[in-house]
Design an enzyme around this catalytic site. Structure first.
Site, PDB file in Angstrom:
ATOM      1  N   VAL A  52      -4.276  -1.252   2.398  1.00  0.00           N
ATOM      2  CA  VAL A  52      -3.499  -2.625   2.426  1.00  0.00           C
ATOM      3  C   VAL A  52      -3.670  -3.164   3.758  1.00  0.00           C
ATOM      4  O   VAL A  52      -3.795  -4.346   3.964  1.00  0.00           O
ATOM      5  CB  VAL A  52      -2.157  -2.098   2.380  1.00  0.00           C
ATOM      6  CG1 VAL A  52      -1.198  -3.489   2.464  1.00  0.00           C
ATOM      7  CG2 VAL A  52      -1.854  -1.620   0.982  1.00  0.00           C
ATOM      8  N   CYS A  53      -3.915  -2.445   4.888  1.00  0.00           N
ATOM      9  CA  CYS A  53      -4.104  -2.899   6.213  1.00  0.00           C
ATOM     10  C   CYS A  53      -5.443  -3.662   6.305  1.00  0.00           C
ATOM     11  O   CYS A  53      -5.662  -4.875   6.586  1.00  0.00           O
ATOM     12  CB  CYS A  53      -4.165  -2.099   7.323  1.00  0.00           C
ATOM     13  SG  CYS A  53      -2.513  -1.098   7.333  1.00  0.00           S
ATOM     14  N   THR A  54      -6.482  -3.218   5.553  1.00  0.00           N
ATOM     15  CA  THR A  54      -7.667  -3.821   5.529  1.00  0.00           C
ATOM     16  C   THR A  54      -7.654  -5.283   4.623  1.00  0.00           C
ATOM     17  O   THR A  54      -8.017  -6.433   5.136  1.00  0.00           O
ATOM     18  CB  THR A  54      -8.849  -3.046   4.818  1.00  0.00           C
ATOM     19  OG1 THR A  54      -9.021  -1.903   5.536  1.00  0.00           O
ATOM     20  CG2 THR A  54      -9.976  -3.689   4.757  1.00  0.00           C
ATOM     21  N   THR A  62      -7.091   1.312   6.422  1.00  0.00           N
ATOM     22  CA  THR A  62      -6.493   1.764   5.459  1.00  0.00           C
ATOM     23  C   THR A  62      -6.164   0.439   4.250  1.00  0.00           C
ATOM     24  O   THR A  62      -6.617  -0.582   4.788  1.00  0.00           O
ATOM     25  CB  THR A  62      -4.989   2.149   5.594  1.00  0.00           C
ATOM     26  OG1 THR A  62      -4.360   1.137   6.464  1.00  0.00           O
ATOM     27  CG2 THR A  62      -4.977   3.578   6.582  1.00  0.00           C
ATOM     28  N   MET A  86      -5.505  -7.732   6.959  1.00  0.00           N
ATOM     29  CA  MET A  86      -6.359  -8.520   7.879  1.00  0.00           C
ATOM     30  C   MET A  86      -7.474  -9.265   7.403  1.00  0.00           C
ATOM     31  O   MET A  86      -7.974 -10.361   8.213  1.00  0.00           O
ATOM     32  CB  MET A  86      -7.113  -7.141   9.062  1.00  0.00           C
ATOM     33  CG  MET A  86      -5.917  -6.484   9.897  1.00  0.00           C
ATOM     34  SD  MET A  86      -4.948  -7.611  10.830  1.00  0.00           S
ATOM     35  CE  MET A  86      -3.369  -7.667  10.101  1.00  0.00           C
TER      36      MET A  86
END
Length: 158
Positions: free
Chosen positions: A46-48, A44, A51
């Site tokens: 924002v998660c990408t 997703t 990280m």
């Protein structure tokens, strides 16, 4: 609810690190402080971004002897693909049974999307004594942590 100063809930779970190994928090603390970066889901936007920011700033954590681990409810196999596609150079913990997000009280639902039981975006820094040295939790999955604040907390925990 886990608060700063509390003993961090210990856990053992699959670790996506290019292979699938076992990760136990208490054993990892033998090497120094641990940063647990909870995120709702691999692949997703924002998660990408989150990280990849940890990836790009990993040397700041390594300099103070802290290890970073991402934590999500995705399978270890999906997390390995996510690691590979984004060149992530740290391990991702698979909480596929949702026991860790429950222990840290960071479970959330996207009821309007029909998605239940994913991690809130949250960061815990655990010192080598197993205590929570830093806690940040967002109810808004679109908000990323203050990375400089996390790095400073990791340095203080070292």
């Amino acid at each position: 609810m886990v608060e700063t100063g509390d003993d961090a809930p210990d856990f053992t779970a699959p670790l996506a690190n290019g292979d699938v190994d076992e990760f136990t928090l208490s054993a990892a603390l033998d090497d120094g402080p641990v940063v647990l970066a909870f995120f709702p889901g691999a692949f997703t936007s924002v998660c990408t971004d989150e990280m990849c920011t940890f990836r790009d700033q990993l040397s700041e954590f390594e300099t103070v002897g802290a290890d970073v681990y991402g934590v999500s409810v995705d399978s270890p196999f999906a997390l390995n693909e996510f690691r590979e596609q984004n060149g992530l150079n740290f391990g991702l913990v698979s909480d596929i049974d949702k026991e860790i997000i429950d222990a840290y009280d960071v479970r959330m639902d996207f009821a309007d999307l029909g998605v239940r039981g994913v991690a809130k975006r949250a960061v815990f820094v655990v010192n080598t004594d197993g205590a929570v040295a830093y806690k940040w939790v967002s109810d808004d999955p679109g908000v990323e942590p203050d990375y400089a604040e996390v790095a400073a907390a990791a340095e203080d925990a070292a």
